[in-house]
Design a protein around this motif. Sequence first.
Motif, mmCIF file in Angstrom:
data_model
loop_
_atom_site.group_PDB
_atom_site.id
_atom_site.type_symbol
_atom_site.label_atom_id
_atom_site.label_comp_id
_atom_site.label_asym_id
_atom_site.label_seq_id
_atom_site.Cartn_x
_atom_site.Cartn_y
_atom_site.Cartn_z
ATOM 1 N N ARG A 18 0.831 -1.217 0.000
ATOM 2 C CA ARG A 18 0.000 0.000 0.000
ATOM 3 C C ARG A 18 0.863 1.265 0.000
ATOM 4 O O ARG A 18 0.690 2.172 0.813
ATOM 5 C CB ARG A 18 -0.964 0.005 1.177
ATOM 6 C CG ARG A 18 -1.926 -1.167 1.143
ATOM 7 C CD ARG A 18 -2.931 -1.085 2.286
ATOM 8 N NE ARG A 18 -3.755 -2.260 2.350
ATOM 9 C CZ ARG A 18 -4.881 -2.431 1.674
ATOM 10 N NH1 ARG A 18 -5.310 -1.492 0.877
ATOM 11 N NH2 ARG A 18 -5.581 -3.536 1.801
ATOM 12 N N ARG A 19 1.785 1.314 -0.950
ATOM 13 C CA ARG A 19 2.750 2.420 -1.030
ATOM 14 C C ARG A 19 2.125 3.681 -1.587
ATOM 15 O O ARG A 19 1.219 3.638 -2.420
ATOM 16 C CB ARG A 19 3.925 2.034 -1.925
ATOM 17 C CG ARG A 19 4.854 0.990 -1.386
ATOM 18 C CD ARG A 19 5.598 1.436 -0.132
ATOM 19 N NE ARG A 19 6.271 2.688 -0.290
ATOM 20 C CZ ARG A 19 7.577 2.834 -0.444
ATOM 21 N NH1 ARG A 19 8.364 1.795 -0.449
ATOM 22 N NH2 ARG A 19 8.107 4.020 -0.584
ATOM 23 N N ILE A 20 2.651 4.798 -1.139
ATOM 24 C CA ILE A 20 2.266 6.116 -1.640
ATOM 25 C C ILE A 20 3.546 6.854 -1.996
ATOM 26 O O ILE A 20 4.495 6.870 -1.214
ATOM 27 C CB ILE A 20 1.480 6.911 -0.585
ATOM 28 C CG1 ILE A 20 0.161 6.211 -0.286
ATOM 29 C CG2 ILE A 20 1.253 8.347 -1.050
ATOM 30 C CD1 ILE A 20 -0.631 6.847 0.834
ATOM 31 N N TYR A 21 3.560 7.441 -3.190
ATOM 32 C CA TYR A 21 4.689 8.248 -3.632
ATOM 33 C C TYR A 21 4.192 9.659 -3.896
ATOM 34 O O TYR A 21 3.162 9.853 -4.522
ATOM 35 C CB TYR A 21 5.290 7.677 -4.916
ATOM 36 C CG TYR A 21 5.909 6.320 -4.754
ATOM 37 C CD1 TYR A 21 7.188 6.184 -4.238
ATOM 38 C CD2 TYR A 21 5.221 5.178 -5.120
ATOM 39 C CE1 TYR A 21 7.765 4.936 -4.092
ATOM 40 C CE2 TYR A 21 5.790 3.923 -4.986
ATOM 41 C CZ TYR A 21 7.066 3.810 -4.470
ATOM 42 O OH TYR A 21 7.631 2.572 -4.324
ATOM 43 N N GLU A 22 4.940 10.647 -3.433
ATOM 44 C CA GLU A 22 4.620 12.046 -3.679
ATOM 45 C C GLU A 22 5.904 12.784 -4.014
ATOM 46 O O GLU A 22 6.974 12.430 -3.521
ATOM 47 C CB GLU A 22 3.995 12.693 -2.442
ATOM 48 C CG GLU A 22 2.642 12.150 -2.093
ATOM 49 C CD GLU A 22 2.064 12.847 -0.884
ATOM 50 O OE1 GLU A 22 2.689 12.789 0.191
ATOM 51 O OE2 GLU A 22 1.004 13.458 -1.036
ATOM 52 N N GLY A 23 5.776 13.805 -4.833
ATOM 53 C CA GLY A 23 6.947 14.603 -5.151
ATOM 54 C C GLY A 23 6.701 15.500 -6.340
ATOM 55 O O GLY A 23 5.557 15.772 -6.712
ATOM 56 N N THR A 24 7.795 15.949 -6.929
ATOM 57 C CA THR A 24 7.723 16.825 -8.090
ATOM 58 C C THR A 24 8.694 16.341 -9.164
ATOM 59 O O THR A 24 9.701 15.705 -8.855
ATOM 60 C CB THR A 24 8.076 18.285 -7.728
ATOM 61 O OG1 THR A 24 9.407 18.317 -7.210
ATOM 62 C CG2 THR A 24 7.111 18.865 -6.730
ATOM 63 N N LEU A 25 8.353 16.648 -10.393
ATOM 64 C CA LEU A 25 9.209 16.372 -11.547
ATOM 65 C C LEU A 25 9.255 17.638 -12.392
ATOM 66 O O LEU A 25 8.238 18.315 -12.554
ATOM 67 C CB LEU A 25 8.641 15.245 -12.402
ATOM 68 C CG LEU A 25 8.631 13.847 -11.824
ATOM 69 C CD1 LEU A 25 7.814 12.919 -12.720
ATOM 70 C CD2 LEU A 25 10.046 13.333 -11.695
ATOM 71 N N PRO A 26 10.416 17.973 -12.962
ATOM 72 C CA PRO A 26 10.469 19.143 -13.845
ATOM 73 C C PRO A 26 9.725 18.871 -15.159
ATOM 74 O O PRO A 26 9.723 17.745 -15.654
ATOM 75 C CB PRO A 26 11.970 19.343 -14.087
ATOM 76 C CG PRO A 26 12.600 18.026 -13.789
ATOM 77 C CD PRO A 26 11.718 17.342 -12.784
#
Length: 80
Positions: A18-26
Amino acid sequence: MSAALPDRVDVARQVQARRIYEGTLPLAAMPRLRGALATTEGEVRYHVEFGKDGLGVSYLGLRADADLPLVCQRTLEVFV
């Protein structure tokens, strides 16, 4: 648990955990989108969630938010 999105994932393992990934990409890192943009300055904010619903069906939820600088075809001005 939230982490940066890796280049590749084992979907079955991510669903089980039940993984969650968050972040930003250019924006510049997205070659198929780059050609439609007036400039590649900026970034995309993402939220990716792996899990199982109430019936036990695996799912991947994805949300991406970005301000996209586009060229107006009528006035040729850039707008977001």
